[in-house]
Design an enzyme around this catalytic site. Structure first.
Site, PDB file in Angstrom:
ATOM      1  CB  CYS A 117      -0.926   0.019   1.211  1.00  0.00           C
ATOM      2  SG  CYS A 117      -2.104  -1.316   1.191  1.00  0.00           S
ATOM      3  CG  HIS A 257      -2.671   3.312   3.493  1.00  0.00           C
ATOM      4  ND1 HIS A 257      -3.304   3.271   2.271  1.00  0.00           N
ATOM      5  CD2 HIS A 257      -2.723   2.039   3.983  1.00  0.00           C
ATOM      6  CE1 HIS A 257      -3.711   2.043   2.041  1.00  0.00           C
ATOM      7  NE2 HIS A 257      -3.381   1.278   3.059  1.00  0.00           N
ATOM      8  CG  ASN A 287      -6.587  -0.575   2.220  1.00  0.00           C
ATOM      9  OD1 ASN A 287      -6.006   0.051   1.335  1.00  0.00           O
ATOM     10  ND2 ASN A 287      -5.949  -1.352   3.067  1.00  0.00           N
TER      11      ASN A 287
HETATM   12  O1  UT7 Z   1      -3.382  -1.531   3.904  1.00  0.00           O
HETATM   13  C1  UT7 Z   1      -2.382  -2.320   4.508  1.00  0.00           C
HETATM   14  C2  UT7 Z   1      -2.563  -2.469   5.908  1.00  0.00           C
HETATM   15  N1  UT7 Z   1      -3.814  -3.098   6.291  1.00  0.00           N
HETATM   16  C3  UT7 Z   1      -4.291  -2.736   7.439  1.00  0.00           C
HETATM   17  O2  UT7 Z   1      -3.770  -1.834   8.023  1.00  0.00           O
HETATM   18  C4  UT7 Z   1      -5.430  -3.530   8.053  1.00  0.00           C
HETATM   19  C5  UT7 Z   1      -5.132  -3.673   9.515  1.00  0.00           C
HETATM   20  N2  UT7 Z   1      -6.095  -4.434  10.305  1.00  0.00           N
HETATM   21  C6  UT7 Z   1      -7.322  -3.967  10.597  1.00  0.00           C
HETATM   22  O3  UT7 Z   1      -7.737  -2.957  10.099  1.00  0.00           O
HETATM   23  C7  UT7 Z   1      -8.120  -4.728  11.631  1.00  0.00           C
HETATM   24  O4  UT7 Z   1      -7.295  -5.661  12.273  1.00  0.00           O
HETATM   25  C8  UT7 Z   1      -9.361  -5.447  11.043  1.00  0.00           C
HETATM   26  C9  UT7 Z   1     -10.417  -4.431  10.673  1.00  0.00           C
HETATM   27  C10 UT7 Z   1      -8.967  -6.288   9.865  1.00  0.00           C
HETATM   28  C11 UT7 Z   1      -9.974  -6.362  12.103  1.00  0.00           C
HETATM   29  O5  UT7 Z   1     -10.270  -5.641  13.282  1.00  0.00           O
HETATM   30  P1  UT7 Z   1      -9.856  -6.213  14.710  1.00  0.00           P
HETATM   31  O6  UT7 Z   1     -10.377  -5.279  15.705  1.00  0.00           O
HETATM   32  O7  UT7 Z   1      -8.363  -6.423  14.660  1.00  0.00           O
HETATM   33  O8  UT7 Z   1     -10.653  -7.561  14.773  1.00  0.00           O
HETATM   34  P2  UT7 Z   1     -10.120  -9.044  14.926  1.00  0.00           P
HETATM   35  O9  UT7 Z   1      -9.410  -9.489  13.693  1.00  0.00           O
HETATM   36  O10 UT7 Z   1      -9.393  -9.160  16.225  1.00  0.00           O
HETATM   37  O11 UT7 Z   1     -11.481  -9.837  15.016  1.00  0.00           O
HETATM   38  C12 UT7 Z   1     -12.399  -9.629  16.067  1.00  0.00           C
HETATM   39  C13 UT7 Z   1     -13.620 -10.521  15.855  1.00  0.00           C
HETATM   40  C14 UT7 Z   1     -13.293 -11.975  15.564  1.00  0.00           C
HETATM   41  O12 UT7 Z   1     -14.213 -12.755  16.239  1.00  0.00           O
HETATM   42  P3  UT7 Z   1     -13.845 -13.491  17.623  1.00  0.00           P
HETATM   43  O13 UT7 Z   1     -12.688 -14.388  17.309  1.00  0.00           O
HETATM   44  O14 UT7 Z   1     -13.481 -12.379  18.578  1.00  0.00           O
HETATM   45  O15 UT7 Z   1     -15.101 -14.195  17.974  1.00  0.00           O
HETATM   46  C15 UT7 Z   1     -13.534 -12.112  14.080  1.00  0.00           C
HETATM   47  O16 UT7 Z   1     -13.918 -13.404  13.703  1.00  0.00           O
HETATM   48  O17 UT7 Z   1     -14.388 -10.053  14.740  1.00  0.00           O
HETATM   49  C16 UT7 Z   1     -14.666 -11.144  13.870  1.00  0.00           C
HETATM   50  N3  UT7 Z   1     -14.755 -10.640  12.509  1.00  0.00           N
HETATM   51  C17 UT7 Z   1     -15.898 -10.162  11.981  1.00  0.00           C
HETATM   52  N4  UT7 Z   1     -17.132 -10.069  12.471  1.00  0.00           N
HETATM   53  C18 UT7 Z   1     -18.068  -9.523  11.685  1.00  0.00           C
HETATM   54  C19 UT7 Z   1     -13.759 -10.506  11.606  1.00  0.00           C
HETATM   55  N5  UT7 Z   1     -14.243  -9.946  10.478  1.00  0.00           N
HETATM   56  C20 UT7 Z   1     -15.564  -9.722  10.690  1.00  0.00           C
HETATM   57  C21 UT7 Z   1     -16.590  -9.171   9.916  1.00  0.00           C
HETATM   58  N6  UT7 Z   1     -17.817  -9.088  10.443  1.00  0.00           N
HETATM   59  N7  UT7 Z   1     -16.378  -8.704   8.660  1.00  0.00           N
END
Ligand code: UT7
Length: 330
Positions: A117, A257, A287
């Site tokens: 990115c 970004h 993104n």
């Molecule tokens: O551009 C290059 C760089 N990219 C980035 O910077 C992306 C960086 N990462 C992020 O933006 C975040 O980590 C995410 C938005 C991808 C995820 O947010 P998070 O707060 O880190 O959530 P998580 O991955 O810890 O997931 C929390 C929960 C999980 O459930 P459990 O295990 O706590 O029961 C996931 O299964 O949210 C669940 N989950 C969802 N639930 C509903 C993951 N995706 C979804 C979804 N809808 N789309």
């Protein structure tokens, strides 16, 4: 403030955003997710999706044509096409070669640069070197990605995050006070697997297994990437400001970004900026990888918010990992 005697400047900006809008409500019908989850975790409400028939070079050419028109230039008047992308039309020829062909020009060099990115900012650093060394006079830098074509639309942890788009800069040496006054860049290849498209290269050449295992789609350990992004973007933004000989309170706008509103807010906080000084469009486009910064800069200018002399800090983080920042005097 550092007064570099020679600087490059952005002569014009063009963008292209595909027409099709995919909303969080649409995604609710595709995977087990909710508008509430996507909004609170990412700040994204909708994103643009390229048509099946559109390639990265198509989006890039549209942005390039707008930039050329705004600069009142013909395509023949640039002497390098540099394309930042992670989603090339073909592994080769490069997307830059496709764009050259579609612009109907020949002979000038054209190549792609891949830096996750962070590509648009890496592109600015490379372009500065080529222009200030006298190798090039005027560069068309295109930043384009069609992430929708490498997204697993059954994986809710990634498919809600991305969008498609393109931006283009015409770059040349500045004749006045405006231009790129500092930059900072880095990478850490040891963490590459945290954000990867494993299939289709020499690691996992395309075959039935790579298709079956869905290796041609983005894989991301979101939570880990998030922590690194917050740390690296904050540090990189501060470093570029320091290299420019400026203080944080001299920054007029931050263009981070656009991956996640929480990362954007954290980066803004490191610079101690008020909300209205932080450019945000992740809500509208998600993104778009390399395209986020050029599109945000275009919109900031187009909305009439930028005035001559404003200090703009741009900062990005992405696959690699890579990170980069730049301070630009408008
Ligand atoms: O551009 C290059 C760089 N990219 C980035 O910077 C992306 C960086 N990462 C992020 O933006 C975040 O980590 C995410 C938005 C991808 C995820 O947010 P998070 O707060 O880190 O959530 P998580 O991955 O810890 O997931 C929390 C929960 C999980 O459930 P459990 O295990 O706590 O029961 C996931 O299964 O949210 C669940 N989950 C969802 N639930 C509903 C993951 N995706 C979804 C979804 N809808 N789309």
């Amino acid at each position: 403030m550092v007064n570099k005697d020679r600087k490059i400047k952005i002569k014009s900006i063009g963008i292209y955003l595909p027409e099709k809008i995919l909303t969080n409500a649409d995604l609710e019908k595709m995977v087990d997710t909710s508008d509430e989850w996507i909004t609170t975790r990412t700040g994204i409400k909708e994103r643009r999706i390229a048509a099946d028939s559109q390639t990265s070079s198509d989006l890039g050419v549209a942005a390039a044509k707008m930039a050329l028109e705004k600069a009142n230039l013909k395509a023949e008047e640039v002497d390098l096409i540099l394309v930042a992308t992670n989603t090339p039309d073909t592994i080769f020829p490069s997307t830059a070669s496709w764009i050259q062909r579609k612009l109907g020009i020949k002979e000038i060099p054209a190549f792609d640069l891949q830096a996750g990115c962070t590509g648009a900012l890496y592109g600015l650093v490379v372009a500065e070197g080529l222009i200030l060394s006298g190798t090039c006079r005027r560069i068309l830098l295109v930043a384009v990605d069609i992430l929708s074509k490498i997204t697993n639309w059954e994986d809710r942890s990634t498919c809600v995050l991305f969008g498609d788009g393109a931006g283009a800069f015409i770059l040349e040496e500045s004749q006045d006070q405006s231009g790129l006054i500092s930059h900072f860049w880095g990478a850490d290849g040891s963490l590459g697997e945290l954000l990867i498209l494993p299939g289709g290269g020499t690691l996992h050449p395309a075959n039935e297994m790579t298709i079956r295992e869905k290796l041609h789609y983005i894989r991301m350990k979101g939570n880990d990437v998030f922590k690194h992004a917050v740390k690296r973007m904050g540090e990189a933004a501060l470093e570029a400001v320091k290299k420019a000989g400026l203080e944080k309170d001299q920054v007029d706008y931050l263009i981070p970004h656009q991956a996640n509103l929480r990362i954007i807010d954290a980066t803004g906080a490191r610079l101690g900026l008020l909300k209205e000084r932080i450019v945000v469009n992740v809500d509208k486009y998600g993104n778009m990888s390399v395209a986020t910064i050029p599109v945000a800069l275009y919109e900031l200018e187009n909305e009439g918010r930028l005035k001559s002399g404003d200090i703009v800090v741009m900062v990005a983080f992405g696959a690699g990992f890579t990170w980069a920042s730049a301070v630009y005097r408008w």
